[in-house]
Motif scaffolding. Structure first.
Motif, PDB file in Angstrom:
ATOM      1  N   SER A   1     -53.589  43.148  50.517  1.00  0.00           N
ATOM      2  CA  SER A   1     -52.287  43.375  49.881  1.00  0.00           C
ATOM      3  C   SER A   1     -51.753  44.790  50.092  1.00  0.00           C
ATOM      4  O   SER A   1     -50.548  44.980  50.276  1.00  0.00           O
ATOM      5  CB  SER A   1     -52.346  43.040  48.400  1.00  0.00           C
ATOM      6  N   ASN A   2     -52.618  45.796  50.068  1.00  0.00           N
ATOM      7  CA  ASN A   2     -52.173  47.172  50.275  1.00  0.00           C
ATOM      8  C   ASN A   2     -51.573  47.336  51.668  1.00  0.00           C
ATOM      9  O   ASN A   2     -50.525  47.959  51.834  1.00  0.00           O
ATOM     10  CB  ASN A   2     -53.342  48.141  50.075  1.00  0.00           C
ATOM     11  N   VAL A   3     -52.234  46.767  52.655  1.00  0.00           N
ATOM     12  CA  VAL A   3     -51.751  46.869  54.035  1.00  0.00           C
ATOM     13  C   VAL A   3     -50.453  46.083  54.191  1.00  0.00           C
ATOM     14  O   VAL A   3     -49.530  46.544  54.869  1.00  0.00           O
ATOM     15  CB  VAL A   3     -52.835  46.378  55.024  1.00  0.00           C
ATOM     16  N   GLN A   4     -50.349  44.931  53.556  1.00  0.00           N
ATOM     17  CA  GLN A   4     -49.116  44.150  53.625  1.00  0.00           C
ATOM     18  C   GLN A   4     -47.939  44.941  53.057  1.00  0.00           C
ATOM     19  O   GLN A   4     -46.844  44.929  53.607  1.00  0.00           O
ATOM     20  CB  GLN A   4     -49.268  42.826  52.871  1.00  0.00           C
ATOM     21  N   GLY A   5     -48.182  45.645  51.974  1.00  0.00           N
ATOM     22  CA  GLY A   5     -47.137  46.474  51.378  1.00  0.00           C
ATOM     23  C   GLY A   5     -46.684  47.580  52.320  1.00  0.00           C
ATOM     24  O   GLY A   5     -45.496  47.879  52.437  1.00  0.00           O
ATOM     25  N   LYS A   6     -47.638  48.176  53.036  1.00  0.00           N
ATOM     26  CA  LYS A   6     -47.301  49.224  53.997  1.00  0.00           C
ATOM     27  C   LYS A   6     -46.529  48.671  55.187  1.00  0.00           C
ATOM     28  O   LYS A   6     -45.625  49.329  55.705  1.00  0.00           O
ATOM     29  CB  LYS A   6     -48.559  49.938  54.472  1.00  0.00           C
ATOM     30  N   VAL A   7     -46.881  47.465  55.611  1.00  0.00           N
ATOM     31  CA  VAL A   7     -46.150  46.838  56.718  1.00  0.00           C
ATOM     32  C   VAL A   7     -44.696  46.620  56.317  1.00  0.00           C
ATOM     33  O   VAL A   7     -43.773  46.936  57.081  1.00  0.00           O
ATOM     34  CB  VAL A   7     -46.810  45.501  57.143  1.00  0.00           C
ATOM     35  N   VAL A   8     -44.475  46.113  55.117  1.00  0.00           N
ATOM     36  CA  VAL A   8     -43.113  45.876  54.624  1.00  0.00           C
ATOM     37  C   VAL A   8     -42.357  47.204  54.509  1.00  0.00           C
ATOM     38  O   VAL A   8     -41.209  47.315  54.932  1.00  0.00           O
ATOM     39  CB  VAL A   8     -43.148  45.136  53.267  1.00  0.00           C
ATOM     40  N   ARG A   9     -43.003  48.216  53.962  1.00  0.00           N
ATOM     41  CA  ARG A   9     -42.389  49.544  53.814  1.00  0.00           C
ATOM     42  C   ARG A   9     -41.990  50.109  55.176  1.00  0.00           C
ATOM     43  O   ARG A   9     -40.879  50.592  55.365  1.00  0.00           O
ATOM     44  CB  ARG A   9     -43.373  50.485  53.120  1.00  0.00           C
ATOM     45  N   ASN A  10     -42.903  50.047  56.144  1.00  0.00           N
ATOM     46  CA  ASN A  10     -42.615  50.590  57.464  1.00  0.00           C
ATOM     47  C   ASN A  10     -41.528  49.798  58.174  1.00  0.00           C
ATOM     48  O   ASN A  10     -40.733  50.364  58.916  1.00  0.00           O
ATOM     49  CB  ASN A  10     -43.881  50.648  58.311  1.00  0.00           C
ATOM     50  N   GLN A  11     -41.486  48.497  57.945  1.00  0.00           N
ATOM     51  CA  GLN A  11     -40.434  47.690  58.568  1.00  0.00           C
ATOM     52  C   GLN A  11     -39.071  48.119  58.057  1.00  0.00           C
ATOM     53  O   GLN A  11     -38.113  48.187  58.814  1.00  0.00           O
ATOM     54  CB  GLN A  11     -40.668  46.196  58.305  1.00  0.00           C
ATOM     55  N   ALA A  12     -38.994  48.423  56.767  1.00  0.00           N
ATOM     56  CA  ALA A  12     -37.725  48.905  56.216  1.00  0.00           C
ATOM     57  C   ALA A  12     -37.340  50.244  56.842  1.00  0.00           C
ATOM     58  O   ALA A  12     -36.170  50.474  57.167  1.00  0.00           O
ATOM     59  CB  ALA A  12     -37.829  49.033  54.697  1.00  0.00           C
ATOM     60  N   LEU A  13     -38.323  51.124  57.046  1.00  0.00           N
ATOM     61  CA  LEU A  13     -38.053  52.405  57.694  1.00  0.00           C
ATOM     62  C   LEU A  13     -37.608  52.212  59.138  1.00  0.00           C
ATOM     63  O   LEU A  13     -36.685  52.877  59.615  1.00  0.00           O
ATOM     64  CB  LEU A  13     -39.289  53.304  57.643  1.00  0.00           C
ATOM     65  N   LEU A  14     -38.269  51.292  59.845  1.00  0.00           N
ATOM     66  CA  LEU A  14     -37.891  51.007  61.232  1.00  0.00           C
ATOM     67  C   LEU A  14     -36.476  50.452  61.313  1.00  0.00           C
ATOM     68  O   LEU A  14     -35.699  50.828  62.188  1.00  0.00           O
ATOM     69  CB  LEU A  14     -38.876  50.010  61.861  1.00  0.00           C
ATOM     70  N   THR A  15     -36.132  49.574  60.396  1.00  0.00           N
ATOM     71  CA  THR A  15     -34.782  49.009  60.360  1.00  0.00           C
ATOM     72  C   THR A  15     -33.753  50.107  60.122  1.00  0.00           C
ATOM     73  O   THR A  15     -32.723  50.163  60.800  1.00  0.00           O
ATOM     74  CB  THR A  15     -34.686  47.926  59.270  1.00  0.00           C
ATOM     75  N   SER A  16     -34.044  51.000  59.189  1.00  0.00           N
ATOM     76  CA  SER A  16     -33.128  52.110  58.919  1.00  0.00           C
ATOM     77  C   SER A  16     -32.997  53.020  60.132  1.00  0.00           C
ATOM     78  O   SER A  16     -31.898  53.487  60.447  1.00  0.00           O
ATOM     79  CB  SER A  16     -33.617  52.925  57.723  1.00  0.00           C
ATOM     80  N   ALA A  17     -34.101  53.276  60.812  1.00  0.00           N
ATOM     81  CA  ALA A  17     -34.055  54.122  62.008  1.00  0.00           C
ATOM     82  C   ALA A  17     -33.199  53.481  63.088  1.00  0.00           C
ATOM     83  O   ALA A  17     -32.398  54.159  63.744  1.00  0.00           O
ATOM     84  CB  ALA A  17     -35.467  54.382  62.525  1.00  0.00           C
ATOM     85  N   MET A  18     -33.347  52.180  63.270  1.00  0.00           N
ATOM     86  CA  MET A  18     -32.549  51.485  64.283  1.00  0.00           C
ATOM     87  C   MET A  18     -31.065  51.508  63.927  1.00  0.00           C
ATOM     88  O   MET A  18     -30.216  51.689  64.799  1.00  0.00           O
ATOM     89  CB  MET A  18     -33.024  50.038  64.449  1.00  0.00           C
TER      90      MET A  18
END
Length: 102
Positions: A58-75
């Motif tokens: 679950s901790n890693v899943q949360g980080k994946v979701v967090r990073n995806q949001a950051l990647l989307t914002s960067a794009m």
């Protein structure tokens, strides 16, 4: 060849996700490229293991979701900059004006 346990894979993925977040926050997009293949390999390996305990991942899943949001914002930011630079190039080339015939 050494045997990699699921927990070692999770720990490695967790570390890569932290590095990815730092690169995104710094705007160092070039640093992301080497992480992609390793991250994908770890995720594929974990998916191949089948069902893992919820609390283990679950901790890693949360980080994946967090990073995806950051990647989307960067794009989105990159697209906005590209659009703005395109507009500036048009202005530099000269004004587009209409004559009497349209």
């Amino acid at each position: 060849m050494t045997q990699t346990t699921p927990q070692q894979m999770i720990d490695a993925l967790d570390e890569i996700l932290d590095q990815e977040r730092e690169a995104l926050l710094k705007g160092d997009l070039a640093a992301l490229e080497p992480m992609v293949a390793e991250k994908d390999a770890l995720i594929t390996g974990l998916n191949a293991l089948g069902k893992l305990e919820e609390d283990t991942i679950s901790n890693v899943q949360g980080k994946v979701v967090r990073n995806q949001a950051l990647l989307t914002s960067a794009m989105e930011g990159i697209k906005a900059v590209a659009s703005r630079m395109s507009e500036l190039r048009k202005v530099r080339k000269g004004l587009d004006v209409y004559d009497r015939s349209g």
